[in-house]
Design an enzyme around this catalytic site. Structure first.
Site, PDB file in Angstrom:
ATOM      1  N   HIS A  41      86.057 110.577  99.845  1.00 29.82           N
ATOM      2  CA  HIS A  41      84.760 111.203 100.066  1.00 29.82           C
ATOM      3  C   HIS A  41      83.681 110.109 100.073  1.00 29.82           C
ATOM      4  O   HIS A  41      83.691 109.200  99.248  1.00 29.82           O
ATOM      5  CB  HIS A  41      84.476 112.192  98.943  1.00 29.82           C
ATOM      6  N   ASP A  79      90.092 113.880  99.438  1.00 33.36           N
ATOM      7  CA  ASP A  79      88.789 114.413  99.036  1.00 33.36           C
ATOM      8  C   ASP A  79      88.978 115.810  98.463  1.00 33.36           C
ATOM      9  O   ASP A  79      89.671 116.645  99.069  1.00 33.36           O
ATOM     10  CB  ASP A  79      87.869 114.451 100.259  1.00 33.36           C
ATOM     11  N   SER A 112      78.373 115.417 103.048  1.00 32.03           N
ATOM     12  CA  SER A 112      78.571 115.955 101.715  1.00 32.03           C
ATOM     13  C   SER A 112      77.569 117.095 101.458  1.00 32.03           C
ATOM     14  O   SER A 112      77.528 118.057 102.205  1.00 32.03           O
ATOM     15  CB  SER A 112      78.464 114.835 100.675  1.00 32.03           C
TER      16      SER A 112
END
Length: 320
Positions: free
Chosen positions: A292, A262, A164
């Site tokens: 995610h 996501d 991320s």
């Protein structure tokens, strides 16, 4: 919110974490973030503490970086020395997350890849906006490359990884080091569902804007915290998808893991395409039906375990 496309194990894990989260006050996207960080990170840190493989050695080391003492979590799967190493940068939108919330992920990679993992507990935004976290993580990689032998590490075999916002920082650190330390050779980049651009209008942002854990509202908040100056959101070290092909071409081989459901999936596919255009060796896998942040579900979601195993095999090849 329709969950028809969700992996059943992902659905069950998400429900479990939401139930655990009810023990904390609701997370609000408003400053200051101290209370929200406790609520956001608490369930994940508790899960990480009891999940993942055991290590031969684990502990925290401290480095003097940019005027402060920066904690680094060090995991070693065996007593062998020197061990190749991955510097792993945790996610959390640049505003939360820590070496505690991602401890089990780091141990999972250490065990699967047969390498040491060093996790920097970099400064969070908005208190430390761009480029503070980037500079701190780059300083840790520089230290490992120059002094890693003091920790039983092999400075000649280094991978940078992250998820991320950590994936964003991982590729940005590699780009920065090519400018500042061209003699420092990296063995690879492990990029998990990273943030690669500041645009919030891609097709995946439209499709997964709400109801899939990471929302467009959250990403807008994260970007405003990390890069409060709008001009910085266009900088290639903040938004690596905007980097020149010539700069990307200098990057080492990459392994990219993408979560299908996501908001960031679109820019992950775009980043993969741009890296390939630059001539970078890329291996990429999209995991269907997962959200995610699915790596935190190690031991609960089969896709998470498969991702770690695939990364472990890749790390073995990259690090010899």
């Amino acid at each position: 919110m329709s969950q028809d496309r969700w992996d059943p194990e992902m659905r069950a894990f998400t429900a479990m974490m939401e139930e655990r989260g009810r023990a904390f006050p609701p997370v609000t996207l408003a400053l200051p973030l101290d209370g929200a960080r406790v609520s956001n990170d608490g369930p994940g840190a508790a899960l990480a503490a009891v999940s993942g493989p055991k290590m031969a050695e684990s502990g925290d080391r401290w480095l003097a970086v940019r005027g402060r003492r920066l904690a680094c979590r060090v995991h070693k799967p065996s007593g062998d020395a020197p061990l190749p190493v991955m510097v792993y940068i945790h996610g959390g939108g640049w505003v939360w997350g820590s070496i505690d919330t991602h401890d089990h992920i780091m141990r999972g990679y250490a065990a699967a890849g047969g390498c040491a993992v060093v996790g920097p507990d970099y400064a969070l935004s908005p208190e430390a906006p761009f480029p503070q976290a980037l500079e701190e993580c780059a300083a840790v990689v520089r230290w490992v490359a120059k002094h890693g032998a003091e920790w039983g590490l092999d400075p000649s075999r280094i991978v940078i990884g992250g998820d991320s916002a950590g994936g964003n920082l991982a590729i940005a650190v590699a780009l920065l080091l090519r400018q500042t330390d061209p003699e420092l050779k990296l063995a690879g980049l492990l990029l998990n569902y990273g943030v690669y651009d500041s645009r919030l209008d891609t097709a995946s942002y439209e499709e997964f804007a709400t109801g899939h854990t990471l929302t467009r509202e959250k990403m807008d908040f994260y970007w405003r915290c990390y890069a409060p100056r709008e001009a910085d959101r266009l900088h290639p070290l903040a938004a690596p998808l905007r980097a020149d092909l010539a700069d990307l071409a200098a990057l080492p081989p990459c392994l990219m893991h993408v979560a299908e459901l996501d908001v960031l999936s679109g820019e992950n596919y775009a980043m993969e395409k741009r890296l390939r255009e630059a001539g970078v060796s890329v291996e990429a896998t999209t995991f269907p039906g997962v959200l995610h942040g699915f790596l935190r579900a190690m031991g609960h979601v089969g896709a998470s375990d498969r991702a770690v195993a695939e990364a472990g095999a890749w790390l073995g090849r990259m690090l010899g």
